[in-house]
Design a protein around this motif. Structure first.
Motif, PDB file in Angstrom:
ATOM      1  N   UNK A  73      75.808 -16.173  62.113  1.00 45.17           N
ATOM      2  CA  UNK A  73      74.577 -16.104  61.320  1.00 45.17           C
ATOM      3  C   UNK A  73      73.490 -15.502  62.182  1.00 45.17           C
ATOM      4  N   UNK A  74      72.909 -14.376  61.864  1.00 46.18           N
ATOM      5  CA  UNK A  74      73.215 -13.531  60.706  1.00 46.18           C
ATOM      6  C   UNK A  74      74.611 -12.893  60.783  1.00 46.18           C
ATOM      7  N   UNK A  75      75.123 -12.378  59.667  1.00 42.52           N
ATOM      8  CA  UNK A  75      76.511 -11.905  59.604  1.00 42.52           C
ATOM      9  C   UNK A  75      76.858 -10.809  60.601  1.00 42.52           C
ATOM     10  N   UNK A  76      75.922  -9.901  60.874  1.00 39.10           N
ATOM     11  CA  UNK A  76      76.222  -8.765  61.731  1.00 39.10           C
ATOM     12  C   UNK A  76      75.289  -8.786  62.940  1.00 39.10           C
ATOM     13  N   UNK A  77      75.730  -9.474  63.977  1.00 37.67           N
ATOM     14  CA  UNK A  77      74.930  -9.604  65.192  1.00 37.67           C
ATOM     15  C   UNK A  77      75.481  -8.684  66.271  1.00 37.67           C
ATOM     16  N   UNK A 104      84.987  -4.341  55.493  1.00 37.53           N
ATOM     17  CA  UNK A 104      85.797  -5.487  55.104  1.00 37.53           C
ATOM     18  C   UNK A 104      84.980  -6.631  54.514  1.00 37.53           C
ATOM     19  N   UNK A 105      83.666  -6.523  54.527  1.00 36.60           N
ATOM     20  CA  UNK A 105      82.813  -7.590  54.011  1.00 36.60           C
ATOM     21  C   UNK A 105      82.558  -7.387  52.522  1.00 36.60           C
ATOM     22  N   UNK A 106      81.815  -8.328  51.942  1.00 43.16           N
ATOM     23  CA  UNK A 106      81.460  -8.219  50.526  1.00 43.16           C
ATOM     24  C   UNK A 106      80.229  -7.350  50.321  1.00 43.16           C
ATOM     25  N   UNK A 107      79.622  -6.890  51.387  1.00 44.77           N
ATOM     26  CA  UNK A 107      78.416  -6.065  51.273  1.00 44.77           C
ATOM     27  C   UNK A 107      78.729  -4.754  50.559  1.00 44.77           C
ATOM     28  N   UNK A 130      67.237  -4.428  57.813  1.00 48.78           N
ATOM     29  CA  UNK A 130      68.095  -4.193  56.656  1.00 48.78           C
ATOM     30  C   UNK A 130      68.497  -2.730  56.609  1.00 48.78           C
ATOM     31  N   UNK A 131      69.784  -2.492  56.527  1.00 50.09           N
ATOM     32  CA  UNK A 131      70.317  -1.130  56.422  1.00 50.09           C
ATOM     33  C   UNK A 131      70.915  -0.980  55.036  1.00 50.09           C
ATOM     34  N   UNK A 132      70.457   0.007  54.292  1.00 52.84           N
ATOM     35  CA  UNK A 132      70.935   0.215  52.934  1.00 52.84           C
ATOM     36  C   UNK A 132      71.490   1.617  52.757  1.00 52.84           C
ATOM     37  N   UNK A 133      72.216   1.806  51.679  1.00 54.13           N
ATOM     38  CA  UNK A 133      72.821   3.106  51.406  1.00 54.13           C
ATOM     39  C   UNK A 133      71.759   4.169  51.165  1.00 54.13           C
ATOM     40  N   UNK A 134      70.737   3.822  50.382  1.00 56.76           N
ATOM     41  CA  UNK A 134      69.720   4.807  50.016  1.00 56.76           C
ATOM     42  C   UNK A 134      68.490   4.765  50.916  1.00 56.76           C
ATOM     43  N   UNK A 135      68.532   3.942  51.966  1.00 56.35           N
ATOM     44  CA  UNK A 135      67.439   3.872  52.948  1.00 56.35           C
ATOM     45  C   UNK A 135      66.113   3.468  52.322  1.00 56.35           C
ATOM     46  N   UNK A 136      66.154   2.620  51.296  1.00 54.12           N
ATOM     47  CA  UNK A 136      64.917   2.155  50.684  1.00 54.12           C
ATOM     48  C   UNK A 136      64.311   1.036  51.515  1.00 54.12           C
ATOM     49  N   UNK A 137      63.016   0.833  51.339  1.00 57.78           N
ATOM     50  CA  UNK A 137      62.341  -0.235  52.059  1.00 57.78           C
ATOM     51  C   UNK A 137      62.036   0.132  53.501  1.00 57.78           C
ATOM     52  N   UNK A 168      79.162   3.401  57.036  1.00 55.17           N
ATOM     53  CA  UNK A 168      80.241   2.610  56.449  1.00 55.17           C
ATOM     54  C   UNK A 168      79.926   2.243  55.002  1.00 55.17           C
ATOM     55  N   UNK A 169      78.683   1.880  54.734  1.00 57.31           N
ATOM     56  CA  UNK A 169      78.274   1.555  53.371  1.00 57.31           C
ATOM     57  C   UNK A 169      78.398   2.762  52.443  1.00 57.31           C
ATOM     58  N   UNK A 170      78.054   3.935  52.942  1.00 56.91           N
ATOM     59  CA  UNK A 170      78.136   5.148  52.126  1.00 56.91           C
ATOM     60  C   UNK A 170      79.582   5.436  51.733  1.00 56.91           C
ATOM     61  N   UNK A 171      80.496   5.340  52.693  1.00 60.25           N
ATOM     62  CA  UNK A 171      81.904   5.613  52.395  1.00 60.25           C
ATOM     63  C   UNK A 171      82.472   4.545  51.474  1.00 60.25           C
ATOM     64  N   UNK A 172      82.054   3.299  51.684  1.00 64.82           N
ATOM     65  CA  UNK A 172      82.521   2.212  50.821  1.00 64.82           C
ATOM     66  C   UNK A 172      82.061   2.435  49.385  1.00 64.82           C
ATOM     67  N   UNK A 173      80.839   2.917  49.217  1.00 64.25           N
ATOM     68  CA  UNK A 173      80.316   3.194  47.874  1.00 64.25           C
ATOM     69  C   UNK A 173      81.050   4.370  47.242  1.00 64.25           C
ATOM     70  N   UNK A 174      81.336   5.407  48.028  1.00 63.17           N
ATOM     71  CA  UNK A 174      82.082   6.550  47.505  1.00 63.17           C
ATOM     72  C   UNK A 174      83.458   6.119  47.012  1.00 63.17           C
ATOM     73  N   UNK A 175      84.103   5.237  47.749  1.00 66.23           N
ATOM     74  CA  UNK A 175      85.417   4.744  47.335  1.00 66.23           C
ATOM     75  C   UNK A 175      85.310   3.932  46.048  1.00 66.23           C
TER      76      UNK A 175
END
Length: 239
Positions: A73-77, A104-107, A130-137, A168-175
């Motif tokens: 905690x947090x999940x990705x340290x 491999x996570x639920x993210x 916070x790291x997001x696919x669209x880089x918002x915030x 990784x999030x981008x490729x996961x979303x593409x899949x």
């Protein structure tokens, strides 16, 4: 006297036989078309899966030092502030590549990456972004800028773990957009070493799970990496 007989028209039996033969031929052709369409769809999905696997393998090679403590905690340290050799055996077992942890996570759209910053007075501060696919915030990938010494520079900069997480999030979303699930597991027989270990990228579709499991009938393959009968998936090694 010779008697001549003439046949006029076609009997009902002949018509029924002709219709029956035609029906069998049409049904066979229809079945062939269905098989051809199914094979084409399978080929398309496999081609997409290979592209996803290749892209993910390149991302894994791009961030060879991006590792996190998984399951904390947090999940990705991040472990960037700690030498891997200084970790205990239990701590090493919880260390995985950032790419693997995110995939491999639920993210799906964003993750929170944390790391410890050492201050000038030797005190430590935990920073979370916070790291997001669209880089918002206001995350490290935001397009906002600031002025430092008369120069315009990015307001926030990314660590290697944050960059790896975003890719990784981008490729996961593409899949996911292609109906493909993706996972990364340690390849069967690979040495139990969290650094530079041999990894298996698994893609699956049509109900098959992207896992290596002997007990789950829907798994792509068994724990030894042998494909299960009827599974629809691909396994590729990456380093």
């Amino acid at each position: 006297m010779n008697k001549l007989s003439y046949q006029r028209g076609v009997g009902l039996i002949e018509v029924l036989v002709a219709v029956l033969l035609l029906s069998i031929a049409v049904l066979g052709f229809s079945a062939l078309q269905v098989r051809a369409i199914s094979a084409t769809d399978e080929s398309v999905v496999r081609t997409k899966s290979l592209t996803i696997i290749r892209n993910l393998a390149e991302v894994m090679r791009a961030y060879p030092e991006a590792y996190v403590k998984n399951g904390t905690a947090p999940p990705f340290e991040s472990i960037l502030s700690t030498e891997f050799s200084d970790l205990t055996a239990a701590e090493r077992a919880a260390v995985v590549s950032t790419i693997q942890a995110v995939v491999s996570s639920s993210a799906t759209d964003s993750v929170v990456i944390s790391y410890v910053k050492t201050n000038s007075d030797d005190t430590k501060t935990t920073i979370s972004k916070t790291v997001s696919v669209d880089a918002t915030g206001e995350n490290c990938l935001s397009t906002t800028t600031k002025t430092v010494g008369g120069k315009i520079v990015p307001k926030q900069t990314c660590t290697i773990n944050e960059l790896a997480a975003r890719d990784a999030l981008m490729i996961k979303k593409q899949a996911a957009d292609q109906g493909i699930t993706i996972n990364i597991e340690t390849c069967p027989g690979s040495a139990a070493n969290a650094i530079q270990q041999q990894m298996c990228v698994i893609t699956a579709w049509n109900g098959t799970k992207a896992i290596l499991d002997d007990t789950d009938a829907a798994a792509c393959a068994g724990a030894n990496g042998t494909y299960k009968a009827g599974s629809q998936c691909l396994i590729s090694e990456a380093y």
